[in-house]
Scaffold this active site. Structure first.
Site, mmCIF file in Angstrom:
data_model
loop_
_atom_site.group_PDB
_atom_site.id
_atom_site.type_symbol
_atom_site.label_atom_id
_atom_site.label_comp_id
_atom_site.label_asym_id
_atom_site.label_seq_id
_atom_site.Cartn_x
_atom_site.Cartn_y
_atom_site.Cartn_z
ATOM 1 N N CYS A 85 0.935 -1.134 0.000
ATOM 2 C CA CYS A 85 -0.025 0.097 0.061
ATOM 3 C C CYS A 85 1.063 1.205 -0.065
ATOM 4 C CB CYS A 85 -0.819 -0.016 1.113
ATOM 5 S SG CYS A 85 0.005 0.092 2.908
ATOM 6 N N CYS B 36 3.513 1.640 2.693
ATOM 7 C CA CYS B 36 4.952 1.222 2.376
ATOM 8 C C CYS B 36 5.729 2.010 1.697
ATOM 9 C CB CYS B 36 4.529 -0.365 1.637
ATOM 10 S SG CYS B 36 3.492 -1.493 2.353
ATOM 11 N N CYS C 208 37.817 -21.328 -25.962
ATOM 12 C CA CYS C 208 37.624 -22.351 -25.141
ATOM 13 C C CYS C 208 36.950 -22.517 -23.800
ATOM 14 C CB CYS C 208 39.098 -23.367 -25.112
ATOM 15 S SG CYS C 208 39.991 -22.469 -23.926
ATOM 16 N N CYS D 182 38.277 -20.084 -21.137
ATOM 17 C CA CYS D 182 37.861 -18.709 -21.582
ATOM 18 C C CYS D 182 36.479 -18.477 -20.604
ATOM 19 C CB CYS D 182 37.772 -18.269 -22.843
ATOM 20 S SG CYS D 182 39.221 -18.423 -23.833
ATOM 21 N N ASP E 116 -2.331 -34.017 -11.771
ATOM 22 C CA ASP E 116 -3.846 -33.458 -11.165
ATOM 23 C C ASP E 116 -4.982 -34.043 -12.091
ATOM 24 O OD1 ASP E 116 -5.617 -31.920 -9.589
ATOM 25 O OD2 ASP E 116 -5.569 -30.497 -11.413
#
Length: 794
Positions: free
Chosen positions: A15, A18, A82, A85, A493
């Protein structure tokens, strides 16, 4: 002193109080000016970095109970050769304050960095990387990257051609050294050979010296160090021989062809590798190609053709039959059928009318429609899919940590082995003979470059996640891709996953005198079963009632007061808890449940007056998906809040092994934990919303997305379109990709392990070692491309 300005995402605000609180605390700090925006959830902060420590700002915000949300940035990195690196860059970035995680992808030449924007930023990342000797810049557009890659390939072609033209005459001299054939006399002249080899060594090969310098300066060693050492040893020893025997009449022992041919072959390997790597990203290219290029937008009463990329939220676009829909939006005029196969994989067009959402890049089949744009191209469903694939391709699988550990000490170890080889040859094998000792030492240096090791994992991940996306399977990252193949139990589920998720009222037994009140109460619920009541009320034109109170009872039902009447509707467990006798309806309920229907009891003013049966049709692909999983040796489980009899009926129809019925939403995660304790690696398949706790609790969550529902944070894998057959397909893609990675790692290590001792005992000429090293990288990429064909065949 100029103030530093940052914009920081803040989490946890609910809100205006805050935002005000954070502002107040920050503005009390010396030199700090903060403005917190609740709507955007961001704080704009300016401060003097010499008087205020960024960690203090973060600490203040966190002490108030809020958080600083990390940001992510992607960088393009040039100059990596390589695994050493990429490992070096990653190690340095991850040590930097404020960086939570940095992942460097050698194959994609990118870095993905998650960081605290208060503590660090993109400019600091780029500076760190450039200090290591590599070029870094914010990620360019795909078009710019394609142009840059093509330009780089053309430059490599030119250098390779020049190197080959200078090296081929030197290659011919090898036959002269071995007395295999007659070589033109001028080519055997040491000064001619020096003239040919020098541009290759220092002009074309300068990139290796530059890379070696930066690598050694940052106290590490990479492929460039090995190449520079090996070719320099051959070149400068030959130069020493030329000067030493000048005018003596003796033919010096020259190795100019070794250094020049090594550089040419390495360039050839790098060129082929770069071309092949480009083919691993075709999935992104094909996804981008799906987007519409133009749009017909309505400006007043006039139609205007514009680029689809220029569309903004609120534009009204006209889409005619056969055209691609240019952007995500909502239909405001007309009706049609839309081909959404590019999103869902379903070939059957979907009916759309005013008020329905449509996704960009889908095809308008047969009607003229007007669409109000709701998302720009950068925020569209297709853009989300492309971003998801790019994130997955840029991520790192746990299996790559092994390659990273090996590459971190591999190059220094090779240099030590090369020195030991030289010493053994010159002291013991051929005492005092420099030439054979040098040849063996150079061969060891060159054969052991760890290029293939660094490409083994990312190339396969890029191919695997790309092909999966084309099939409608989105892996969140390399970790999820690696976990999926280990799964030996898949939990489903029921509602919306095994079934269509569009239940209908099929039976009403008893005097449902308060059905209108029950439907009014169900309108307040978001459960899929509630929608069947609402639909029934609309179809039978039942009067709309006013709801006074409403309460959802998870896993049991709902209750409330409607029109002054206390309404209770739910399963037998709810009736038992409310001490309402339901024995009069038990026999009818048992028969309905045996038929696979879900039964709910309707009670008004503490008296049950009817039972209502709801049936949800099975998905047509559910049984086949379960069969495919069983053929892979995977246990199948179904979790549902429904009663045991109904659940057993559904499970029997599709062939599921184990059923847990009457499970509340919070209890699903507990069931998954129990399976994990039994030793199973568990995948949970759900809709990504109601099943979020279970998806998060599983070893890997597989969310079923339909059409536009692709960004499901709780899941590691998202299946587009709801086709359950993609679940076993996803596990199969994972298995094949990880098998491909293991093949790459095995051959890369086996190649080096076998090559080093062969080179050390003098059985491998340096130029052959160079050819083998160059083509080892190509073979790894080629094996990844072979994976593309394998996945296409599934």
């Amino acid at each position: 002193m100029e103030k530093k300005q940052v914009t920081v995402p803040i989490t946890g605000m609910t809100c205006a109080a805050c935002a005000t609180r954070i502002e107040k605390v920050l503005n009390k700090m010396d030199t700090v000016e903060a403005n917190v925006n609740l709507a955007t959830e961001k704080a704009a902060i300016s401060f003097d970095p010499y008087q205020v420590d960024e960690t203090d700002l973060t600490g203040k915000i966190e002490k108030l109970g809020y958080g600083v949300e990390p940001e992510e940035v992607s960088l393009d990195i040039k100059g990596m050769t390589c695994a050493a690196c990429s490992a070096r860059i990653e190690k340095v970035l991850n040590k930097q304050e404020g960086i939570q995680q940095a992942v460097v992808n050698l194959a994609g030449e990118t870095a993905s960095i998650r960081y605290n924007p208060l503590l660090t930023g993109t400019d600091e990342f780029i500076e760190r990387i450039r200090k290591l000797g590599y070029d870094a810049s914010p990620r360019k557009s795909r078009e710019e990257n394609a142009k840059s890659r093509n330009k780089g390939i053309r430059l490599m072609q030119l250098k390779l051609l020049l190197s080959a033209l200078l090296s081929l005459p030197l290659l011919a001299t090898m036959g002269g050294h071995l007395d295999l054939y007659e070589v033109p006399h001028f080519l055997m002249n040491p000064w001619v050979q020096l003239l040919l080899a020098t541009p290759v060594q220092f002009l074309i090969g300068w990139q290796f010296y530059r890379g070696a310098y930066h690598s050694l300066r940052s106290k590490s060693a990479n492929m460039d160090v090995l190449v520079a050492l090996g070719t320099s040893a051959a070149y400068f020893y030959s130069l020493y021989e030329v000067i030493r025997f000048q005018g003596s009449g003796h033919m010096p022992a020259l190795y100019f062809e070794t250094s020049a041919i090594l550089i040419t072959l390495i360039l050839l390997g790098k060129y082929m590798e770069k071309v092949a790597k480009g083919r691993t990203t075709t999935a992104i290219t094909s996804l981008v190609g799906l987007q519409a290029k133009e749009a017909t937008v309505l400006r007043g009463a006039q139609e205007e053709k514009i680029a689809a990329a220029e569309l903004v939220q609120g534009d009204i676009i006209i889409v005619r039959p056969g055209e691609k829909i240019p952007a995500d939006g909502i239909i405001v005029k007309g009706s049609t059928h839309v081909d959404e196969s590019m999103l869902t994989g379903e070939s059957i067009s979907v009916s759309k009318a005013v008020g329905d959402n449509v996704a960009g890049a889908t095809v308008n089949a047969n009607g003229n429609i007007q669409v109000k744009v709701t998302h720009s191209n950068d925020e569209s469903v297709l853009a989300e899919i492309i971003q998801a694939v790019e994130r997955a391709q840029g991520s790192k699988a746990p299996i790559q940590r092994f390659a990273d550990r090996v590459s971190s000490f591999f190059v220094p170890a090779v240099i030590v082995i090369s020195i030991i080889t030289f010493a053994v040859w010159i002291l013991l094998v051929n005492p005092g003979e420099v030439a054979p000792a040098l040849t063996a030492a150079i061969a060891v240096l060159v054969i052991a470059c760890p290029c293939a090791l660094g490409l083994a994992t990312p190339t396969s991940i890029m191919v695997g996640t790309g092909k999966a996306a084309e099939a409608g399977i989105l892996f969140k990252g390399g970790e999820q891709l690696e976990t999926a193949y280990k799964v030996d139990a898949v939990v489903f589920d029921k509602t919306g996953t095994i079934t269509q998720g569009r239940p209908q009222v099929t039976d009403i037994n008893g005097e449902a005198l308060h059905l209108s009140e029950a439907i009014a109460l169900e309108k307040q619920s978001e459960h899929p079963l509630a929608q069947s009541f609402v639909q029934y009320g609309e179809e039978h034109s039942l009067p709309v009632q006013e709801v006074e109170t409403f309460e959802n009872i998870p896993g049991r039902g709902i209750k409330g007061i409607v029109g002054g009447t206390a309404i209770l509707i739910g399963n037998s467990l709810l009736m038992s808890e409310q001490k309402l006798p339901f024995e009069d309806f038990k026999k009818q309920a048992d028969m309905l449940e045996k038929d696979g229907k879900t039964v709910m009891y309707l009670a008004a003013d503490k008296k049950i007056e009817a039972i209502i049966a709801v049936s949800d049709a099975l998905k047509p692909d559910a049984a086949e998906a379960i069969k495919l999983l069983k053929s892979q040796g995977i246990r199948t489980v179904m979790l549902t809040g429904d009663n045991q009899r109904t659940a057993d009926s559904i499970a029997a129809k599709v062939g599921i092994d184990t059923v847990f019925a009457g499970v509340l939403p919070a209890g699903k995660a507990d069931r998954i934990a129990a399976l994990q304790q039994e030793g199973f690696t568990v995948a949970m398949v759900g809709d990504g919303i109601n099943d979020a706790p279970a998806l998060a609790a599983a070893d890997i969550g597989i969310a079923i997305g339909t059409g536009t529902d692709v960004a499901i944070e709780a899941a590691g894998v998202t299946i587009l379109g709801g086709d359950l057959r993609l679940v076993p397909k996803a596990l199969g893609y994972s298995a094949k990709t990880i098998r491909n990675i293991k093949q790459n790692l095995f051959w890369a290590l086996a190649y080096n392990s076998a090559g080093i001792p062969v080179a050390a005992i003098g059985l491998l000429a340096p130029w052959l070692a160079g050819a083998a090293m160059a083509f080892s990288s190509v073979s790894v990429v080629a094996n990844a491309l072979r994976l593309k064909r394998q996945l296409k065949e599934r």
